[in-house]
Design a protein around this motif. Structure first.
Motif, mmCIF file in Angstrom:
data_model
loop_
_atom_site.group_PDB
_atom_site.id
_atom_site.type_symbol
_atom_site.label_atom_id
_atom_site.label_comp_id
_atom_site.label_asym_id
_atom_site.label_seq_id
_atom_site.Cartn_x
_atom_site.Cartn_y
_atom_site.Cartn_z
ATOM 1 N N GLY A 253 8.446 6.034 44.254
ATOM 2 C CA GLY A 253 6.891 5.630 44.191
ATOM 3 C C GLY A 253 6.729 5.166 42.475
ATOM 4 O O GLY A 253 5.612 4.426 42.292
ATOM 5 N N VAL A 254 7.557 5.456 41.748
ATOM 6 C CA VAL A 254 7.488 5.036 40.421
ATOM 7 C C VAL A 254 8.167 4.208 39.802
ATOM 8 O O VAL A 254 8.143 2.871 39.623
ATOM 9 C CB VAL A 254 7.538 6.268 39.218
ATOM 10 N N ASN A 255 9.630 4.209 40.076
ATOM 11 C CA ASN A 255 10.860 3.389 39.998
ATOM 12 C C ASN A 255 10.960 2.420 41.049
ATOM 13 O O ASN A 255 11.167 1.162 40.764
ATOM 14 C CB ASN A 255 11.822 4.176 39.384
ATOM 15 N N TYR A 256 11.037 3.000 41.956
ATOM 16 C CA TYR A 256 11.329 2.395 43.341
ATOM 17 C C TYR A 256 10.438 3.088 44.506
ATOM 18 O O TYR A 256 10.464 4.261 44.210
ATOM 19 C CB TYR A 256 12.675 2.057 43.809
ATOM 20 N N PHE A 257 10.450 2.436 45.777
ATOM 21 C CA PHE A 257 10.007 3.129 46.810
ATOM 22 C C PHE A 257 11.491 3.304 47.481
ATOM 23 O O PHE A 257 11.865 2.229 48.041
ATOM 24 C CB PHE A 257 8.914 2.415 47.685
ATOM 25 N N PHE A 258 11.900 4.546 47.531
ATOM 26 C CA PHE A 258 13.378 4.733 48.156
ATOM 27 C C PHE A 258 13.070 4.476 49.769
ATOM 28 O O PHE A 258 12.249 5.412 50.180
ATOM 29 C CB PHE A 258 13.949 5.816 47.618
ATOM 30 N N LYS A 259 13.881 3.650 50.411
ATOM 31 C CA LYS A 259 13.986 3.722 51.937
ATOM 32 C C LYS A 259 15.148 3.616 52.390
ATOM 33 O O LYS A 259 16.214 3.528 51.890
ATOM 34 C CB LYS A 259 13.112 2.334 52.468
ATOM 35 N N SER A 260 15.162 4.118 53.793
ATOM 36 C CA SER A 260 16.570 4.080 54.432
ATOM 37 C C SER A 260 16.742 2.716 54.982
ATOM 38 O O SER A 260 15.899 1.984 54.846
ATOM 39 C CB SER A 260 16.476 5.058 55.738
ATOM 40 N N LYS A 261 17.873 2.322 55.319
ATOM 41 C CA LYS A 261 18.019 1.064 55.862
ATOM 42 C C LYS A 261 17.072 0.875 56.992
ATOM 43 O O LYS A 261 16.501 -0.302 57.184
ATOM 44 C CB LYS A 261 19.385 0.676 56.134
ATOM 45 N N ASP A 262 17.098 1.744 57.891
ATOM 46 C CA ASP A 262 16.356 1.459 59.170
ATOM 47 C C ASP A 262 14.785 1.166 58.914
ATOM 48 O O ASP A 262 14.106 0.311 59.345
ATOM 49 C CB ASP A 262 16.296 2.844 60.029
ATOM 50 N N GLN A 263 14.279 1.841 57.720
ATOM 51 C CA GLN A 263 12.900 1.954 57.079
ATOM 52 C C GLN A 263 12.771 0.308 56.611
ATOM 53 O O GLN A 263 11.448 -0.204 56.956
ATOM 54 C CB GLN A 263 12.544 2.985 56.285
ATOM 55 N N PHE A 264 13.523 0.065 56.121
ATOM 56 C CA PHE A 264 13.594 -1.405 55.268
ATOM 57 C C PHE A 264 13.507 -2.344 56.214
ATOM 58 O O PHE A 264 12.749 -3.457 56.250
ATOM 59 C CB PHE A 264 14.589 -1.538 54.327
ATOM 60 N N LEU A 265 14.476 -2.128 57.364
ATOM 61 C CA LEU A 265 14.529 -3.297 58.283
ATOM 62 C C LEU A 265 13.244 -3.282 58.885
ATOM 63 O O LEU A 265 12.748 -4.315 59.690
ATOM 64 C CB LEU A 265 15.678 -3.023 59.373
ATOM 65 N N ASP A 266 12.610 -2.059 59.385
ATOM 66 C CA ASP A 266 11.265 -2.127 60.134
ATOM 67 C C ASP A 266 10.224 -2.743 59.060
ATOM 68 O O ASP A 266 9.408 -3.487 59.810
ATOM 69 C CB ASP A 266 11.157 -0.548 60.387
ATOM 70 N N MET A 267 10.328 -2.598 57.860
ATOM 71 C CA MET A 267 9.242 -3.467 57.025
ATOM 72 C C MET A 267 9.652 -4.848 57.201
ATOM 73 O O MET A 267 8.523 -5.684 57.269
ATOM 74 C CB MET A 267 9.692 -2.954 55.411
#
Length: 205
Positions: free
Chosen positions: A49-63
């Motif tokens: 939330g400061v440097n990045y929003f770190f997501k799993s690959k599945d979370q990113f693909l859902d976005m």
């Protein structure tokens, strides 16, 4: 009247986007930096939330599937993108937000968020740009030549931007960008809807 601006700062690699963006944020503590989402593993000291929003690959693909990103790209096996929700919540709070991004990503953002303020950072000359890239000492001559060729192609896309600022000196470039932001806040379009609301409220009183 209180809604913030999305300022998109872009330009060819080596033009100094990061340096200018950092200086602008030092001068304007209320200017919010657009935090990207990524699937890469956090490095030591990085904060979600400061440097990045770190997501799993599945979370990113859902976005991606939900159109929750203004732009995204894959680089060295990891995904990177600009979360739409973070940008819109920041703007709704009345704060300006700056997105420092490469040219292709900026054009993708403009497709989805044309009301942003798109600023193209220009080198004083191509010779100066080459000197800056060469001065890093991290690439061989073939890579430098390739990057210069790409830079020329990217500079041809300047016509899709709202403003162009020459990065000859950091102070001068920041002053010009600050002037652009001030002028954009004074555009009549930003006031018309609110004035109509105020007019209606007065008529009902």
């Amino acid at each position: 009247m209180n809604k913030g601006l999305l300022i998109v700062l872009s330009g060819p690699s080596g033009v100094g986007k990061g340096t200018v963006c950092t200086e602008l944020r030092q001068r304007h503590k209320d200017l919010v930096y657009s935090v990207s989402a990524t699937t890469r593993v956090p490095r030591a000291g990085e904060v979600d939330g400061v440097n990045y929003f770190f997501k799993s690959k599945d979370q990113f693909l859902d976005m991606i599937a939900r159109d929750a990103l203004l732009e995204h790209a894959e680089y060295v096996g990891n995904y990177y993108g600009t979360p739409r929700d973070f940008v819109e919540r920041t703007l709704a709070s009345g704060k300006d937000i700056i997105l420092e991004i490469e040219v292709q990503g900026a054009l993708k953002v403009k497709e989805k968020f044309p009301q942003g303020v798109f600023i193209f950072l220009v080198p004083p000359s191509l010779d100066e740009l080459k000197d800056r890239i060469t001065g890093r000492g991290t690439e061989n001559s073939d890579v430098i030549d390739h990057r210069m060729s790409v830079a020329v192609e990217e500079m041809n896309l300047i016509r899709y931007y709202d403003y162009a600022v020459v990065n000859d000196q950091i102070d001068s470039a920041c002053y010009r960008i600050q002037s652009i932001i001030t002028a954009e806040h004074c555009r009549k379009d930003r006031f018309i809807a609110d004035l109509e609301t105020m007019k209606e409220a007065t008529e009902k009183a």
